[in-house]
Design a protein around this motif. Structure first.
Motif, mmCIF file in Angstrom:
data_model
loop_
_atom_site.group_PDB
_atom_site.id
_atom_site.type_symbol
_atom_site.label_atom_id
_atom_site.label_comp_id
_atom_site.label_asym_id
_atom_site.label_seq_id
_atom_site.Cartn_x
_atom_site.Cartn_y
_atom_site.Cartn_z
ATOM 1 N N LEU A 259 5.056 1.109 21.538
ATOM 2 C CA LEU A 259 3.989 1.459 20.827
ATOM 3 C C LEU A 259 3.368 2.982 20.178
ATOM 4 N N PRO A 260 3.522 3.706 20.443
ATOM 5 C CA PRO A 260 2.548 4.712 19.133
ATOM 6 C C PRO A 260 3.533 4.791 18.410
ATOM 7 N N LYS A 261 5.152 4.593 18.052
ATOM 8 C CA LYS A 261 5.555 4.291 16.372
ATOM 9 C C LYS A 261 4.393 3.136 15.466
ATOM 10 N N LYS A 262 4.079 1.259 16.331
ATOM 11 C CA LYS A 262 3.165 0.345 15.612
ATOM 12 C C LYS A 262 1.895 1.220 15.423
ATOM 13 N N VAL A 263 1.339 1.245 16.749
ATOM 14 C CA VAL A 263 -0.190 2.591 16.527
ATOM 15 C C VAL A 263 0.107 2.859 15.396
ATOM 16 N N ALA A 264 0.964 4.210 15.128
ATOM 17 C CA ALA A 264 0.734 5.423 14.173
ATOM 18 C C ALA A 264 1.174 4.337 12.171
ATOM 19 N N LYS A 265 2.012 3.998 12.493
ATOM 20 C CA LYS A 265 2.364 3.193 11.619
ATOM 21 C C LYS A 265 1.193 1.517 10.931
ATOM 22 N N LEU A 266 0.628 1.571 11.847
ATOM 23 C CA LEU A 266 -0.809 0.195 11.855
ATOM 24 C C LEU A 266 -2.221 1.584 11.212
ATOM 25 N N THR A 267 -2.237 2.953 12.202
ATOM 26 C CA THR A 267 -2.795 3.528 11.306
ATOM 27 C C THR A 267 -2.773 3.835 10.073
ATOM 28 N N SER A 268 -2.012 4.593 9.904
ATOM 29 C CA SER A 268 -1.546 4.901 8.402
ATOM 30 C C SER A 268 -1.640 3.904 7.571
ATOM 31 N N ALA A 269 -1.220 2.481 7.994
ATOM 32 C CA ALA A 269 -1.869 1.532 6.334
ATOM 33 C C ALA A 269 -3.083 1.044 6.592
ATOM 34 N N LEU A 270 -4.065 1.321 7.756
ATOM 35 C CA LEU A 270 -5.991 1.329 6.976
ATOM 36 C C LEU A 270 -6.291 2.054 6.762
ATOM 37 N N ASN A 271 -5.622 3.306 7.666
ATOM 38 C CA ASN A 271 -5.633 4.690 6.159
ATOM 39 C C ASN A 271 -6.075 4.609 4.640
ATOM 40 N N GLU A 272 -5.540 3.856 4.288
ATOM 41 C CA GLU A 272 -5.373 3.113 2.544
ATOM 42 C C GLU A 272 -6.217 2.607 2.493
ATOM 43 N N PRO A 274 -8.590 -0.954 2.629
ATOM 44 C CA PRO A 274 -7.933 -2.780 1.995
ATOM 45 C C PRO A 274 -7.585 -3.371 1.277
ATOM 46 N N LYS A 275 -7.016 -1.769 -0.486
ATOM 47 C CA LYS A 275 -6.260 -2.544 -1.535
ATOM 48 C C LYS A 275 -4.675 -2.836 -1.019
ATOM 49 N N SER A 276 -4.239 -1.598 0.529
ATOM 50 C CA SER A 276 -3.509 -1.218 0.685
ATOM 51 C C SER A 276 -2.309 -2.641 1.239
ATOM 52 N N ASP A 277 -1.241 -2.051 0.369
ATOM 53 C CA ASP A 277 0.310 -3.431 0.727
ATOM 54 C C ASP A 277 0.430 -3.507 2.396
ATOM 55 N N LYS A 278 0.523 -2.324 2.332
ATOM 56 C CA LYS A 278 1.368 -2.173 3.561
ATOM 57 C C LYS A 278 0.078 -2.960 4.845
ATOM 58 N N VAL A 279 -1.151 -3.271 4.455
ATOM 59 C CA VAL A 279 -2.303 -3.633 5.785
ATOM 60 C C VAL A 279 -1.688 -4.252 6.424
ATOM 61 N N ILE A 280 -1.320 -5.852 6.392
ATOM 62 C CA ILE A 280 -1.214 -7.015 6.870
ATOM 63 C C ILE A 280 0.255 -7.187 7.306
ATOM 64 N N PRO A 281 1.245 -6.454 6.023
ATOM 65 C CA PRO A 281 2.787 -6.504 7.389
ATOM 66 C C PRO A 281 2.643 -5.350 8.488
ATOM 67 N N ALA A 282 2.014 -4.158 8.647
ATOM 68 C CA ALA A 282 1.666 -3.444 9.687
ATOM 69 C C ALA A 282 0.696 -4.055 11.301
ATOM 70 N N LEU A 283 -0.409 -4.452 10.699
ATOM 71 C CA LEU A 283 -0.875 -5.410 11.706
ATOM 72 C C LEU A 283 -0.609 -6.921 11.826
ATOM 73 N N LYS A 284 0.643 -7.895 10.826
ATOM 74 C CA LYS A 284 1.760 -8.857 11.281
ATOM 75 C C LYS A 284 2.528 -7.788 12.473
#
Length: 371
Positions: A259-272, A274-284
């Motif tokens: 869980l910590p790794k998943k949350v950190a990855k999602l937060t990092s993507a959101l931090n970039e 809505p234009k980031s291509d990382k947001v949707i894969p991390a959320l999925k």
């Protein structure tokens, strides 16, 4: 969950679960191969125990006026319902709000149309217009001519998030770098939370012990394959999600070592942003296990059916339903047919109000002469 009332039930479930109240949803539906169907559902939501603990006023309904709740639910479902057979709301002796809805629909997937349901609320109409077409249930045919009924899974839900992300990207109002959190910080927070969760878990389990979402579906044909749904007859299936399953799901989330790794990855993507291509894969990646818990490990509920004779005469049932509507039901339907902010015309009694939506008039309507 009953696909015919999924949107309404999900909305109520979200309220219930977020407050640890008691929520029950029991639904039954019968569907013909041409898509016509009839449904009935009973939803019961009780926030009285929570309100009592918080010092709320005895007898006060935290959800607001029962009739307004019922009218709004009818309004949101109206686009997909041809004829209503029942619609009522009551407060039980235990203080629960109990809503009963039943009717017929020419297209059983229509009442699970999220976009249309959201569009029925004036404050959501503009946002709903920007969403992709989305139905909680879809009906198709496979290469063998079998009838396939499938409910929304992760991929379908992600289409909504993708649309919201794209709209946010157009606004271009996000400043990257606003959210900074490390995996170690998340691990520390989870470690702090676990003792508190263990302390309150028995109380949550007590409130959720009666929570259940139960659905029965009858189809016109022989069910050849069933995923998630439990087959209880040659043409009938059922599905149940209980409060105990919800507790188990939360346990899985809290005790997930990844869980910590998943949350950190999602937060990092959101931090970039809505234009980031990382947001949707991390959320999925984050929400996929949650859906797997609800669906018992499957991607989504699915039925494969060999079509058969109609279970009921749709036209005859609709005619019977419309002829048998009570005065109170007609009154409710009239209210729901009007926009949420409509004003009833002066000079017309409530029970005489016309079916067509009305807005404030220039002058009062003339009174009827005595016969």
């Amino acid at each position: 969950m009953n696909h015919l009332t999924t949107t309404a039930a999900l909305a109520s479930a979200c309220i219930a679960l977020s407050t640890s109240g008691c929520f029950k949803n029991e639904s039954k539906s019968s569907v013909n191969a041409d898509g016509s169907g009839k449904f009935s559902t009973v939803m019961e939501l009780n926030l009285a125990p929570i309100m009592g603990m918080m010092g709320g006023a005895p007898g006060a309904n935290p959800l607001g006026d029962n009739r307004k709740i019922l009218v709004q639910m009818i309004r949101s479902m109206n686009p997909g319902v041809d004829a209503w057979t029942e619609a009522k709301v009551e407060t039980t002796k235990a203080g629960a709000t109990k809503i009963t809805l039943a009717g017929l629909t020419k297209d059983f997937t229509a009442t699970g149309d999220l976009k249309k349901a959201l569009a029925s609320a004036p404050d959501m109409a503009e946002r709903a217009a920007k969403l992709p077409d989305f139905k909680m249930v879809n009906s198709t045919k496979d290469a063998s001519g079998n009838w396939v009924i499938s409910m929304a899974g992760v991929d379908e839900i992600m289409s909504i998030f993708t649309a919201l992300k794209d709209e946010a990207a157009k606004e271009d109002s996000f400043t990257p770098g606003q959210m900074t959190v490390t995996e170690e910080e998340i691990t520390d927070k989870i470690t702090e939370f676990k003792p508190m969760y263990a302390q309150y878990k028995p109380m949550a389990a007590m409130f959720l012990k009666d929570m259940s979402i139960t659905s029965e579906l009858e189809v016109s044909g022989e069910i050849m394959e069933s995923t998630v749904f439990k087959k209880i007859g040659p043409n009938k299936v059922s599905w149940t999600f209980s409060g105990e399953q919800l507790i188990d799901m939360v346990d899985g989330i809290v005790n997930d070592p990844a869980l910590p790794k998943k949350v950190a990855k999602l937060t990092s993507a959101l931090n970039e942003g809505p234009k980031s291509d990382k947001v949707i894969p991390a959320l999925k990646e984050f929400i996929t296990p949650l859906f797997a818990d609800v669906y018992g490990g499957a991607a989504s509920p699915k039925l494969v059916i060999k079509p058969g004779a109609a279970s009921f005469d749709y036209a005859a049932e609709v005619a019977k339903a419309k002829a048998g509507q009570s005065a109170e039901l007609k009154k409710l339907l009239n209210e729901a047919s009007q926009p949420a902010d409509a004003v009833t015309l002066p000079g017309i009694a409530e029970d005489e109000a016309p079916a067509e939506p009305k807005t404030a008039p220039v002058k009062p309507a003339p009174k009827k002469k005595a016969a």
